[in-house]
Write a protein that holds these residues in place. Structure first.
Motif, PDB file in Angstrom:
ATOM      1  N   VAL A 128     123.425 -70.443  59.349  1.00 47.05           N
ATOM      2  CA  VAL A 128     122.053 -70.816  58.976  1.00 47.05           C
ATOM      3  C   VAL A 128     121.102 -69.727  59.473  1.00 47.05           C
ATOM      4  CG1 VAL A 128     120.221 -72.533  59.194  1.00 47.05           C
ATOM      5  CG2 VAL A 128     122.616 -73.266  59.088  1.00 47.05           C
ATOM      6  N   PHE A 129     120.449 -69.075  58.538  1.00 46.07           N
ATOM      7  CA  PHE A 129     119.465 -68.024  58.837  1.00 46.07           C
ATOM      8  C   PHE A 129     118.132 -68.720  59.023  1.00 46.07           C
ATOM      9  CE2 PHE A 129     116.933 -64.268  58.286  1.00 46.07           C
ATOM     10  CZ  PHE A 129     117.766 -63.198  58.571  1.00 46.07           C
ATOM     11  N   GLU A 130     117.577 -68.630  60.223  1.00 38.79           N
ATOM     12  CA  GLU A 130     116.354 -69.367  60.553  1.00 38.79           C
ATOM     13  C   GLU A 130     115.147 -68.437  60.608  1.00 38.79           C
ATOM     14  OE1 GLU A 130     116.742 -72.358  63.682  1.00 38.79           O
ATOM     15  OE2 GLU A 130     118.870 -71.840  63.746  1.00 38.79           O
ATOM     16  N   HIS A 186     111.953 -68.775  45.789  1.00 39.97           N
ATOM     17  CA  HIS A 186     112.619 -67.542  46.205  1.00 39.97           C
ATOM     18  C   HIS A 186     113.924 -67.745  46.965  1.00 39.97           C
ATOM     19  CE1 HIS A 186     109.027 -65.425  44.955  1.00 39.97           C
ATOM     20  NE2 HIS A 186     108.310 -66.249  45.692  1.00 39.97           N
ATOM     21  N   LYS A 187     114.309 -68.967  47.228  1.00 39.20           N
ATOM     22  CA  LYS A 187     115.452 -69.225  48.098  1.00 39.20           C
ATOM     23  C   LYS A 187     116.745 -68.571  47.608  1.00 39.20           C
ATOM     24  CE  LYS A 187     118.002 -72.914  50.355  1.00 39.20           C
ATOM     25  NZ  LYS A 187     118.095 -74.344  50.562  1.00 39.20           N
ATOM     26  N   ARG A 188     117.088 -68.754  46.355  1.00 38.80           N
ATOM     27  CA  ARG A 188     118.349 -68.185  45.843  1.00 38.80           C
ATOM     28  C   ARG A 188     118.354 -66.666  45.936  1.00 38.80           C
ATOM     29  NH1 ARG A 188     118.665 -71.995  40.793  1.00 38.80           N
ATOM     30  NH2 ARG A 188     119.770 -73.725  41.717  1.00 38.80           N
ATOM     31  N   ARG A 189     117.232 -66.055  45.545  1.00 44.28           N
ATOM     32  CA  ARG A 189     117.136 -64.600  45.588  1.00 44.28           C
ATOM     33  C   ARG A 189     117.224 -64.092  47.027  1.00 44.28           C
ATOM     34  NH1 ARG A 189     113.324 -61.252  46.959  1.00 44.28           N
ATOM     35  NH2 ARG A 189     111.681 -62.818  47.048  1.00 44.28           N
ATOM     36  N   LEU A 190     116.545 -64.766  47.945  1.00 44.39           N
ATOM     37  CA  LEU A 190     116.580 -64.360  49.349  1.00 44.39           C
ATOM     38  C   LEU A 190     117.982 -64.495  49.943  1.00 44.39           C
ATOM     39  CD1 LEU A 190     113.232 -65.933  50.579  1.00 44.39           C
ATOM     40  CD2 LEU A 190     113.729 -63.488  50.296  1.00 44.39           C
ATOM     41  N   LEU A 191     118.637 -65.602  49.646  1.00 42.71           N
ATOM     42  CA  LEU A 191     120.008 -65.790  50.137  1.00 42.71           C
ATOM     43  C   LEU A 191     120.921 -64.676  49.644  1.00 42.71           C
ATOM     44  CD1 LEU A 191     120.802 -69.609  49.958  1.00 42.71           C
ATOM     45  CD2 LEU A 191     121.098 -68.111  51.924  1.00 42.71           C
ATOM     46  N   ARG A 200     122.807 -61.854  51.932  1.00 45.40           N
ATOM     47  CA  ARG A 200     124.273 -61.729  51.884  1.00 45.40           C
ATOM     48  C   ARG A 200     124.677 -60.307  51.527  1.00 45.40           C
ATOM     49  NH1 ARG A 200     124.684 -67.339  48.660  1.00 45.40           N
ATOM     50  NH2 ARG A 200     124.796 -68.726  50.465  1.00 45.40           N
ATOM     51  N   ASP A 201     123.938 -59.674  50.612  1.00 46.83           N
ATOM     52  CA  ASP A 201     124.235 -58.295  50.217  1.00 46.83           C
ATOM     53  C   ASP A 201     123.978 -57.321  51.360  1.00 46.83           C
ATOM     54  OD1 ASP A 201     124.876 -59.227  47.699  1.00 46.83           O
ATOM     55  OD2 ASP A 201     122.990 -58.575  46.775  1.00 46.83           O
ATOM     56  N   LYS A 202     122.913 -57.559  52.118  1.00 45.30           N
ATOM     57  CA  LYS A 202     122.529 -56.643  53.189  1.00 45.30           C
ATOM     58  C   LYS A 202     123.301 -56.878  54.489  1.00 45.30           C
ATOM     59  CE  LYS A 202     117.959 -55.981  51.237  1.00 45.30           C
ATOM     60  NZ  LYS A 202     118.547 -55.157  50.234  1.00 45.30           N
ATOM     61  N   LEU A 203     123.885 -58.052  54.636  1.00 50.38           N
ATOM     62  CA  LEU A 203     124.653 -58.388  55.840  1.00 50.38           C
ATOM     63  C   LEU A 203     126.047 -58.876  55.444  1.00 50.38           C
ATOM     64  CD1 LEU A 203     121.796 -60.350  57.635  1.00 50.38           C
ATOM     65  CD2 LEU A 203     122.618 -58.071  58.247  1.00 50.38           C
ATOM     66  N   PRO A 204     126.864 -58.000  54.870  1.00 52.07           N
ATOM     67  CA  PRO A 204     128.161 -58.447  54.335  1.00 52.07           C
ATOM     68  C   PRO A 204     129.121 -59.000  55.385  1.00 52.07           C
ATOM     69  CG  PRO A 204     128.024 -56.062  54.302  1.00 52.07           C
ATOM     70  CD  PRO A 204     126.668 -56.567  54.698  1.00 52.07           C
ATOM     71  N   GLY A 205     128.948 -58.616  56.649  1.00 50.94           N
ATOM     72  CA  GLY A 205     129.835 -59.106  57.699  1.00 50.94           C
ATOM     73  C   GLY A 205     129.464 -60.482  58.221  1.00 50.94           C
ATOM     74  N   GLU A 260     122.912 -70.858  54.441  1.00 49.32           N
ATOM     75  CA  GLU A 260     121.665 -71.591  54.221  1.00 49.32           C
ATOM     76  C   GLU A 260     120.500 -70.858  54.862  1.00 49.32           C
ATOM     77  OE1 GLU A 260     119.384 -74.022  52.573  1.00 49.32           O
ATOM     78  OE2 GLU A 260     121.456 -74.645  52.430  1.00 49.32           O
ATOM     79  N   LEU A 261     119.308 -71.080  54.300  1.00 49.01           N
ATOM     80  CA  LEU A 261     118.068 -70.618  54.904  1.00 49.01           C
ATOM     81  C   LEU A 261     117.343 -71.830  55.452  1.00 49.01           C
ATOM     82  CD1 LEU A 261     116.578 -68.156  52.271  1.00 49.01           C
ATOM     83  CD2 LEU A 261     117.621 -67.586  54.437  1.00 49.01           C
ATOM     84  N   ARG A 262     116.794 -71.697  56.648  1.00 51.57           N
ATOM     85  CA  ARG A 262     116.010 -72.784  57.223  1.00 51.57           C
ATOM     86  C   ARG A 262     114.671 -72.201  57.674  1.00 51.57           C
ATOM     87  NH1 ARG A 262     119.248 -75.782  61.302  1.00 51.57           N
ATOM     88  NH2 ARG A 262     120.138 -76.591  59.397  1.00 51.57           N
ATOM     89  N   PHE A 263     113.603 -72.831  57.210  1.00 52.40           N
ATOM     90  CA  PHE A 263     112.270 -72.377  57.551  1.00 52.40           C
ATOM     91  C   PHE A 263     111.593 -73.413  58.440  1.00 52.40           C
ATOM     92  CE2 PHE A 263     113.212 -70.618  53.366  1.00 52.40           C
ATOM     93  CZ  PHE A 263     112.939 -69.280  53.553  1.00 52.40           C
ATOM     94  N   LYS A 264     110.788 -72.924  59.369  1.00 51.51           N
ATOM     95  CA  LYS A 264     109.975 -73.844  60.164  1.00 51.51           C
ATOM     96  C   LYS A 264     108.597 -73.226  60.307  1.00 51.51           C
ATOM     97  CE  LYS A 264     110.126 -73.248  65.026  1.00 51.51           C
ATOM     98  NZ  LYS A 264     110.605 -73.681  66.298  1.00 51.51           N
ATOM     99  N   VAL A 265     107.597 -74.085  60.306  1.00 53.58           N
ATOM    100  CA  VAL A 265     106.217 -73.630  60.440  1.00 53.58           C
ATOM    101  C   VAL A 265     105.929 -73.427  61.920  1.00 53.58           C
ATOM    102  CG1 VAL A 265     103.807 -74.214  60.033  1.00 53.58           C
ATOM    103  CG2 VAL A 265     105.527 -74.870  58.357  1.00 53.58           C
TER     104      VAL A 265
END
Length: 71
Positions: free
Chosen positions: A26-28, A44-49, A53-58, A63-68
């Motif tokens: 989970v990327f927070e 933008h969630k799908r594009r960001l994910l 994933r492309d930039k951090l292949p390892g 999931e993306l989790r956002f908090k204010v």
């Protein structure tokens, strides 16, 4: 993580966000506005994910989790 996020989200949104970390797939991200959280989640969630994933292949990013928050 910060560089990958900056490249994925772009300079305008990057200034309004902060990476909190990657835990158990989970990327927070902390965001300075509830409106921006909604925009990122709904438009933008799908594009960001995929960009992360492309930039951090390892890394396994499930999931993306956002908090204010204020930073």
């Amino acid at each position: 993580l910060e560089r990958a996020w900056a490249a994925a989200v772009g300079p305008e949104q990057e200034a309004r966000t902060r990476v909190l970390g990657l835990r158990r797939g989970v990327f927070e991200i902390e965001v300075n506005s509830a409106v921006l959280v909604q925009e990122l989640l709904h438009y933008h969630k799908r594009r960001l994910l995929q960009a992360l994933r492309d930039k951090l292949p390892g890394q396994s990013i499930k999931e993306l989790r956002f908090k204010v928050g204020k930073f």
